[in-house]
Design a protein around this motif. Structure first.
Motif, PDB file in Angstrom:
ATOM      1  N   ALA A 107       0.814  -1.217   0.000  1.00 20.31           N
ATOM      2  CA  ALA A 107       0.000   0.000   0.000  1.00 20.31           C
ATOM      3  C   ALA A 107       0.844   1.262   0.000  1.00 20.31           C
ATOM      4  N   GLU A 108       1.956   1.255   0.737  1.00 17.09           N
ATOM      5  CA  GLU A 108       2.672   2.501   0.994  1.00 17.09           C
ATOM      6  C   GLU A 108       4.058   2.606   0.366  1.00 17.09           C
ATOM      7  N   ASN A 109       4.756   1.473   0.198  1.00 19.60           N
ATOM      8  CA  ASN A 109       6.191   1.605  -0.108  1.00 19.60           C
ATOM      9  C   ASN A 109       6.738   0.255  -0.596  1.00 19.60           C
ATOM     10  N   MET A 110       6.494  -0.078  -1.882  1.00 26.30           N
ATOM     11  CA  MET A 110       6.896  -1.390  -2.383  1.00 26.30           C
ATOM     12  C   MET A 110       8.412  -1.599  -2.334  1.00 26.30           C
ATOM     13  N   SER A 111       9.179  -0.521  -2.330  1.00 25.26           N
ATOM     14  CA  SER A 111      10.648  -0.648  -2.277  1.00 25.26           C
ATOM     15  C   SER A 111      11.181  -0.623  -0.847  1.00 25.26           C
ATOM     16  N   VAL A 255       0.433  -8.674  -6.146  1.00 25.24           N
ATOM     17  CA  VAL A 255       0.709  -9.525  -7.305  1.00 25.24           C
ATOM     18  C   VAL A 255       1.991  -9.068  -7.993  1.00 25.24           C
ATOM     19  N   LYS A 256       2.147  -7.748  -8.158  1.00 27.58           N
ATOM     20  CA  LYS A 256       3.359  -7.217  -8.782  1.00 27.58           C
ATOM     21  C   LYS A 256       4.608  -7.579  -7.991  1.00 27.58           C
ATOM     22  N   GLU A 259       3.926 -11.652  -4.356  1.00 27.11           N
ATOM     23  CA  GLU A 259       3.540 -12.174  -3.051  1.00 27.11           C
ATOM     24  C   GLU A 259       2.139 -12.769  -3.072  1.00 27.11           C
ATOM     25  N   LEU A 260       1.435 -12.580  -4.192  1.00 23.28           N
ATOM     26  CA  LEU A 260       0.112 -13.165  -4.375  1.00 23.28           C
ATOM     27  C   LEU A 260       0.038 -13.780  -5.759  1.00 23.28           C
ATOM     28  N   ASP A 261      -0.543 -14.961  -5.833  1.00 18.43           N
ATOM     29  CA  ASP A 261      -0.781 -15.598  -7.121  1.00 18.43           C
ATOM     30  C   ASP A 261      -1.958 -14.902  -7.805  1.00 18.43           C
TER      31      ASP A 261
END
Length: 797
Positions: A107-111, A255-256, A259-261
Motif C-alpha cells: 500500500a505505501e512503499n513497495m521498495s 501480485v506485482k 507475493e500473491l498468485d
C-alpha cells in the motif's frame, strides 16, 4: 581619407570592441568555472546536510503518558464528554500474518526492503509544496511515516520535514526493517479511536491481529490514507468507491511484488467491516454531538491522529435549553408512541438539525434515539430522499437565473403551469419523464404559488427542466447540499431523488432565511489546545443567490404553512403564538421518508423520518414479496399506529411537522421578529391570482383518491392569506364539456368550475367557494357560498 574608408575603419573598430567585450564574458563564464561553481554548491549543500545530520539525534519517542483527554462542553460551559484515551496494544510481527505485513508494504512503499528509508524525490516535492502553500503531500516511505508518527508531530513545516528526512536516515541505519515495519503498523491511526493494528483488527473485524486475513489486512492498509472517509460504516458512496479502489490497488501491488498468485487474487472479495462499537459515556445524544464536532474539526484541517491524541477543549454551539426542547419534541410526537410489537416501529429513524440563520450556529441536533445503539447520526446522513422539501431549491434556481417557461414566460410565483399528473415534461431531451402527483391528482392550470402549497410534482419537474438541470444542481450545491456536486443532473433530481441530510437541508433553508448569503452550519464555538490552533471558518459566507430570489422563496413558503400541506400541524399549532413561518413538507415514494423543513426569522430546523430495517425482513414491492437486509430502506407507513393518510402514509405534514412545531415555537418563545422580505411576489406579500382558463388543458381524474377534510359548516380558524385580485363581471363566462369536460363560470365575483359525469366543480357565489363533482364527486364551499353535491355519492368535506 575618403568617406568609404572612414566608414570601414569605424566598423573594424566596433568589431574589435565587441570581440574584446565577448572575450571578457567568455573568460568570466567558462564551462569549467560554471561546472566548478555547481559542484561547489553541491558540496556546500552536502556539507550543510552532513552537519545537520550530525547535530540531529534520534529523539525520544512520543510518550503515551503525554496524551490527554479531549473535553467537550455545551455553550453554557457544561462538560458533556471526555474522549481521547489511547486505544493501542503493541504487538510484534509474530502476531501479524506475513501477508498482512506485506499488505502495508504494497500500500505505501513497495521498495521498503531495498530503500535507505527516504524518498528524496518525494521529500523534495513535499518541501516545495510546503513552501508554496499547497498543503499536505504524499511521497513518504514507511520509515518516514513511522518517524513522523513515533518521534515527531503532524505539522507541515519545512523544519519538520528536514528533521523527518535526517531522522529517517538514522533510523534506517540503526534499526532492522522488520522493527521499523512493526513500529509503523503499531503507531498508525486507523480511525474508530484505534491506534495500531491490534486495536484496528478488533474495531473493524472483532478479531486479534493474528487472525486477520490478507483481504482484511489490505482494507486496514488502505484505511490509513483517510480513516474517517474510508470507514465503511459511515463512508459516503464516493468514500466507498475510493476505499474499494485503494483495496484493489493494494492487492494488485501484492501480485506485482509476486507475493500473491494472480488466480488467488482474482478470487478475493472485499471484506466488509462490522458496525462500530460506541465509546463509553456516549449514550443518548452525546455521542452524536461529539461525532459532529470531530467531523467538523477534521473537515477544517485538524488531523484525525492529532485529535485522537487529545488535549483539546472544544466548546459547542449547542444551546442546552433548545437541545432539551428538541429531544422532548421527538419523544412527545414519536418515540413515546412506538410499540416494539409493530415491526415498522422498530425500523423508524428520526434526525433533526436546528440552526441560527444569522450566525450559522447549530443550536440543537438529534442524531437518533441513542448513540450506543445506532452510531450513524441521522442528522448527518444523506442516504434518504428529501422529497418535496427540494422544491423550494428549484424555485430559488429559477428566480436567481431569471428562468423562463417553455412558452417564454418569466418564472415567478404567479406563473401558470400545467399541473396534470403524469404530464410528460417538455424539453427533457426526449427522456419522457412524466412523474405522477401525489395520489395521482391532476390540477390543470395552476400558479407556482398554488403548486408549492399543494406540492405538485408535475409543475416542479417541468420547472427544473426550464431552469436547466445543471444550473439547478449547482444552485442546490451553492445553497448547502454539498454532496450533490458529483451527481449527474437528471430530471428525477427535481423530486428530491438524491439523498440529503437534515443538516444539509437546514443549511439550504438557512441560506434562504439569511437572504441568500451562504450559511454553513457549525457545531463548534471554539476549540483550544496548548500546542495547536484551530482556525474556525466563518459560517456566514458570500451571497450565493440574490436577495430578491431568496426572499421570494421565503414569501412563497409562507403559503405552504398558511394554505398548504403544513397548515394543520404548523399553522394551527397551539403553541405558535403568531410566529411567522415559512416551510415545506416532503414525502418520498413508497413512504420511505417524510420531512418538514421550515424557519422563522430567527431559527431554521429540518426534521426527517425514514425507515431503516432493524433486521432482515420480507416486504412487498411491485406486487411481489422480497427479502431485504438489515439497514435497507423500508416504508414507515403506519408507524406509531398512525392512520391519518391513505394507506396509513406518514406525510411530511404529519409527524415531522408536529415535531417541528412542538420544538420551534417553544424554542423561539417571545421572539417577535418578522420576515424582512425584499420581494413583490409570494403568499407573504400579495394575494394569489385567479387562474384564467376558458379552455383548460387538463382532464381531472374520474375518481379522486382523496377527500378534503375541511368542514364548511364551521367558520375558518385562520383568515385566508390570498383573495382573488380581479373579478370578472357578474355572471362571468361558462365553458362546459359534457361527460368528462370542464365548466368554468363566475357569479357575483365568484368562480365556478365543473365537470359533468365524474368531473369537478369549483365556484364562488357571493364571495363563497363551491367545489363539487357530479356523480360521486366532492364539494366544498366555505364563506357565503353554497356547497351541494349534485348527485348521489358526493360528500360534504
Amino acid at each position: 581619407m575618403g568617406r568609404a574608408e572612414e566608414r570601414r575603419a569605424r566598423q573594424r573598430g566596433a568589431r574589435r570592441d565587441q570581440q574584446k567585450k565577448g572575450g571578457r564574458i567568455r573568460r568570466l563564464f567558462t564551462w569549467k568555472k560554471m561546472l566548478g561553481t555547481f559542484f561547489g554548491l553541491v558540496l556546500l549543500l552536502m556539507g550543510g546536510f552532513y552537519i545537520i545530520y550530525l547535530m540531529t539525534p534520534i529523539p525520544k519517542a512520543n510518550a503515551a503518558a503525554q496524551l490527554e483527554s479531549n473535553v467537550y462542553k455545551l455553550s453554557n460551559g457544561k462538560i458533556i464528554a471526555r474522549t481521547g484515551q489511547l486505544n493501542r496494544e503493541v504487538v510484534g510481527l509474530d502476531k501479524i500474518p506475513e501477508k498482512v505485513q506485506l499488505d502495508f508494504v504494497a500500500a505505501e512503499n513497495m521498495s521498503f526492503y531495498k530503500d535507505s528509508g527516504v524518498d528524496f524525490r518525494g521529500t523534495a516535492r513535499g518541501l516545495l509544496n510546503t513552501l508554496s502553500g499547497k498543503g499536505k503531500q504524499g511521497g513518504s516511505t514507511i520509515t518516514q511515516q513511522y518517524v513522523k508518527n513515533f518521534y515527531l508531530s503532524q505539522d507541515q513545516t519545512v523544519t519538520r520535514k528536514l528533521k523527518e528526512l535526517v531522522i529517517s536516515l538514522k533510523v534506517d541505519q540503526k534499526y532492522d526493517k522488520k522493527e521499523i515495519l512493526a513500529g509503523y503498523i503499531n503507531t498508525s491511526y486507523y480511525g474508530r479511536n484505534a491506534y495500531g493494528i491490534q486495536a484496528a483488527a478488533q474495531a473493524y473485524y472483532g478479531v486479534d491481529s493474528s487472525k486477520l486475513t490478507t483481504e482484511q489486512g489490505a482494507y486496514l492498509a488502505a484505511l490509513l490514507q483517510a480513516p474517517s472517509q474510508y470507514d465503511w460504516a459511515v463512508a459516503s458512496e464516493t468514500g466507498k468507491k475510493l476505499v474499494t479502489a485503494r483495496w484493489n490497488y493494494v492487492l494488485d501491488n501484492m501480485v506485482k511484488m509476486k507475493e500473491l498468485d494472480p488466480a488467488q487474487r482474482a478470487g478475493m472479495k472485499f471484506p466488509t467491516p462490522m458496525e462500530p462499537k460506541p465509546d463509553p459515556g456516549m449514550e443518548g445524544q452525546t455521542g452524536y454531538l461529539v461525532q459532529a464536532a470531530k467531523a467538523e474539526m477534521i473537515r477544517n484541517g485538524v488531523s484525525e491522529s492529532d485529535l485522537a491524541k487529545g488535549g483539546w477543549t472544544i466548546t459547542l454551539n449547542i444551546d442546552p435549553k433548545k437541545q432539551q426542547l428538541l429531544e422532548d419534541a421527538v419523544k412527545q410526537e414519536l418515540t413515546s408512541k412506538l410499540d416494539k410489537k409493530r415491526k415498522v416501529d422498530q425500523d423508524i429513524q428520526a434526525g433533526a438539525a436546528s440552526v441560527d440563520p444569522k450566525t450559522g450556529s447549530i443550536v440543537a441536533l438529534y442524531g437518533g434515539q441513542d448513540y450506543q445503539k445506532h452510531q450513524i447520526s441521522n442528522a448527518g446522513t444523506h442516504s434518504y430522499q428529501p422529497a418535496s422539501t427540494f422544491k423550494p431549491l428549484i424555485l430559488a434556481a429559477a428566480l436567481n437565473n431569471n428562468s423562463e417557461t417553455q412558452d417564454g414566460n418569466k418564472i415567478k410565483a404567479s406563473t401558470i403551469y400545467n399541473g396534470d399528473s403524469k404530464r410528460v415534461v417538455k424539453g427533457d431531451g426526449g427522456k419522457g419523464y412524466n412523474p405522477p402527483n401525489e395520489d395521482d391528482i391532476s390540477y390543470g392550470p395552476i400558479t407556482v404559488q398554488q403548486a408549492m402549497n399543494k406540492s405538485v410534482n408535475s409543475v416542479f419537474a417541468q420547472m427544473g427542466v426550464d431552469v436547466g438541470l445543471t444550473k439547478l444542481r449547482d444552485t442546490a450545491v451553492a445553497l448547502g447540499l454539498t454532496h450533490m456536486k458529483d451527481v449527474s443532473a437528471e430530471p428525477a433530481m427535481t423530486l428530491g431523488s438524491y439523498g440529503a441530510s437534515p443538516l444539509e437541508m437546514a443549511a439550504a433553508y438557512a441560506t434562504l432565511d439569511n437572504h441568500g448569503k451562504k450559511v454553513t452550519p457549525s457545531i463548534i464555538k471554539s476549540a483550544q489546545h496548548k500546542e495547536a490552533k484551530y482556525n474556525k471558518p466563518d459560517p456566514i459566507g458570500d451571497q450565493v443567490i440574490s436577495r430578491e430570489a431568496a426572499d421570494s422563496v421565503t414569501s412563497v413558503l409562507t403559503g405552504v404553512v398558511d394554505d398548504g400541506t403544513a397548515k394543520k400541524s404548523v399553522r394551527d399549532a397551539p403553541n405558535r403564538d403568531g410566529q411567522p413561518v415559512a416551510g415545506k413538507t416532503g414525502t418520498s415514494d413508497d413512504n420511505k421518508s417524510a420531512w418538514f423543513t421550515g424557519y422563522t426569522p430567527s431559527l431554521v430546523t429540518s426534521v426527517g423520518l425514514w425507515g431503516e430495517a432493524a433486521a432482515p425482513r420480507t416486504i412487498k414491492a411491485d406486487g411481489k414479496e422480497i427479502t431485504v437486509g438489515k439497514g435497507s430502506q423500508v416504508s414507515i407507513a403506519g408507524a406509531t399506529g398512525y392512520e391519518g393518510e391513505a394507506g396509513n402514509r406518514i406525510a411530511g405534514g404529519s409527524i415531522p411537522a408536529k415535531i417541528w412545531s412542538a420544538y420551534t415555537f417553544d424554542a423561539v418563545g417571545s421572539d417577535d421578529s418578522k420576515f424582512d422580505l425584499n420581494t413583490d411576489q409570494g403568499a407573504a406579500v400579495q394575494p394569489d391570482e385567479v387562474v384564467p382558463s376558458n379552455t383548460p388543458s387538463h382532464t381531472p381524474a374520474n375518481t379522486p383518491s382523496h377527500t378534503p377534510t375541511k368542514d364548511p359548516t364551521k367558520p375558518p380558524t385562520h383568515s385566508p392569506t390570498h383573495t382573488p385580485t380581479k373579478s370578472p363581471t357578474t355572471g362571468g363566462t361558462s365553458t362546459g364539456q359534457a361527460n368528462g369536460g370542464t365548466s368554468t363560470g363566475q357569479a357575483n365575483g365568484g368562480t365556478s368550475t365543473g365537470q359533468a359525469n365524474g368531473g369537478t366543480s369549483t365556484g364562488q357565489a357571493n364571495g363563497g367557494t363551491s367545489t363539487g363533482q357530479a356523480n360521486g364527486g366532492t364539494t366544498a364551499g366555505p364563506g357565503g357560498g353554497t356547497a351541494d353535491p349534485t348527485q348521489g355519492g358526493g360528500t360534504l368535506p
